[in-house]
Motif scaffolding. Structure first.
Motif, short mmCIF file in Angstrom:
data_model
loop_
_atom_site.label_atom_id
_atom_site.label_comp_id
_atom_site.label_asym_id
_atom_site.label_seq_id
_atom_site.Cartn_x
_atom_site.Cartn_y
_atom_site.Cartn_z
N MET A 1 28.39 -16.69 34.21
CA MET A 1 29.46 -17.23 35.05
C MET A 1 29.60 -16.43 36.34
SD MET A 1 32.58 -18.37 32.51
CE MET A 1 33.48 -19.00 33.94
N ILE A 2 29.60 -15.11 36.23
CA ILE A 2 29.81 -14.27 37.41
C ILE A 2 28.69 -14.47 38.43
CG2 ILE A 2 29.86 -11.89 38.24
CD1 ILE A 2 32.44 -12.83 36.97
N ILE A 3 27.43 -14.48 37.97
CA ILE A 3 26.31 -14.65 38.90
C ILE A 3 26.39 -16.00 39.59
CG2 ILE A 3 23.80 -14.79 39.11
CD1 ILE A 3 23.55 -12.84 36.82
N ASN A 4 26.66 -17.05 38.82
CA ASN A 4 26.77 -18.38 39.41
C ASN A 4 27.87 -18.44 40.46
OD1 ASN A 4 24.97 -20.60 38.27
ND2 ASN A 4 25.59 -19.57 36.40
N LEU A 5 29.02 -17.90 40.13
CA LEU A 5 30.15 -17.96 41.05
C LEU A 5 29.93 -17.06 42.27
CD1 LEU A 5 33.08 -18.00 38.45
CD2 LEU A 5 32.10 -19.93 39.71
N GLU A 6 29.21 -15.96 42.09
CA GLU A 6 28.87 -15.11 43.23
C GLU A 6 27.91 -15.83 44.17
OE1 GLU A 6 29.95 -12.20 44.29
OE2 GLU A 6 31.41 -12.09 42.68
N ILE A 7 27.00 -16.59 43.60
CA ILE A 7 26.11 -17.40 44.45
C ILE A 7 26.95 -18.42 45.22
CG2 ILE A 7 24.25 -19.11 44.43
CD1 ILE A 7 23.06 -17.65 42.02
#
Length: 230
Positions: A169-175
């Motif tokens: 979730m964090i990586i996706n939202l950071e993208i």
């Protein structure tokens, strides 16, 4: 802390490297203190946030002296105003979370996903696609508070570890923070460096590609995330 965006460039030398390290040693100690404190058990990740703020204030006021008491008060007020805008979002999200839990929506959603996706791989691909889209349209805090409980129930049905789900979730939202149309980080960078939004958007493409590679590795090699919590 103590940084200057207009530093002159030149050839590499050990002396220049040493001077830079010496001048920035207090800033460089920030991750050492935080990670050292967390992994040694002196404080939790949540407490680390308070430690980071306290350390940054001391360094700015005492060491670098780039932040006067007046500036500190102004920053305190602006931060309070910014946090105040988040409180309604948090309140609504927490209330919605309670309502969804009482009505059994997470479990029902997880059961529905099982009828749509028959394999863990298909679910992970759909999860990443959905989160990438959400990250482009919704801010990180709202997305985590609203989607976290629902996705956790669904991920549990497919045998996905909560730690792996959180990192996905964090990586996706950071993208998403680097992707138009919202792209909050793009807006901040555009204003800070006085560049056009389109120019900043194009400049981050290599970094987005690297983050997508990391996302695929974390998604399909869960051992990379579970190694540190086993």
């Amino acid at each position: 802390m103590g940084t200057n965006l207009n530093n002159a460039r030149g050839t590499f030398s050990v002396k220049r490297l040493w001077d830079a390290v010496r001048k920035g040693i207090f800033a460089l100690m920030t991750p050492v203190i935080l990670l050292g404190g967390i992994y040694s058990g002196y404080f939790s990740p949540t407490e680390a946030a308070a430690v980071a703020v306290g350390y940054a204030i001391l360094v700015e006021l005492i060491v670098y002296r780039e932040l006067s008491p007046k500036d500190f008060f102004e920053e305190f007020v602006s931060t309070a105003v910014m946090l105040g805008t988040l409180f309604p979002i948090v309140a609504v999200a927490l209330s919605l979370k309670s309502v969804l839990a009482i009505e059994g929506v997470p479990a029902a959603f997880a059961d529905w996903l099982q009828t749509v996706f028959t394999s863990k791989v298909a679910f992970l691909l759909a999860l990443n696609a959905a989160l990438l889209l959400v990250g482009c349209l919704i801010d990180v805090v709202s997305a985590i508070l609203l989607l976290g409980p629902v996705l956790l129930a669904a991920a549990t049905h497919f045998g996905i570890n909560p730690v792996q789900l959180g990192i996905i979730m964090i990586i996706n939202l950071e993208i998403g923070l680097l992707t138009p149309p919202i792209g909050l980080n793009l807006l901040v960078a555009s204003g800070a460096f006085k560049k056009r939004f389109a120019e900043v958007s194009l400049s981050v493409i290599p970094f987005i590609i690297l983050m997508l590679i990391a996302l695929l590795l974390v998604t399909f090699i869960p051992e990379l995330t579970l190694y540190f919590v086993s």
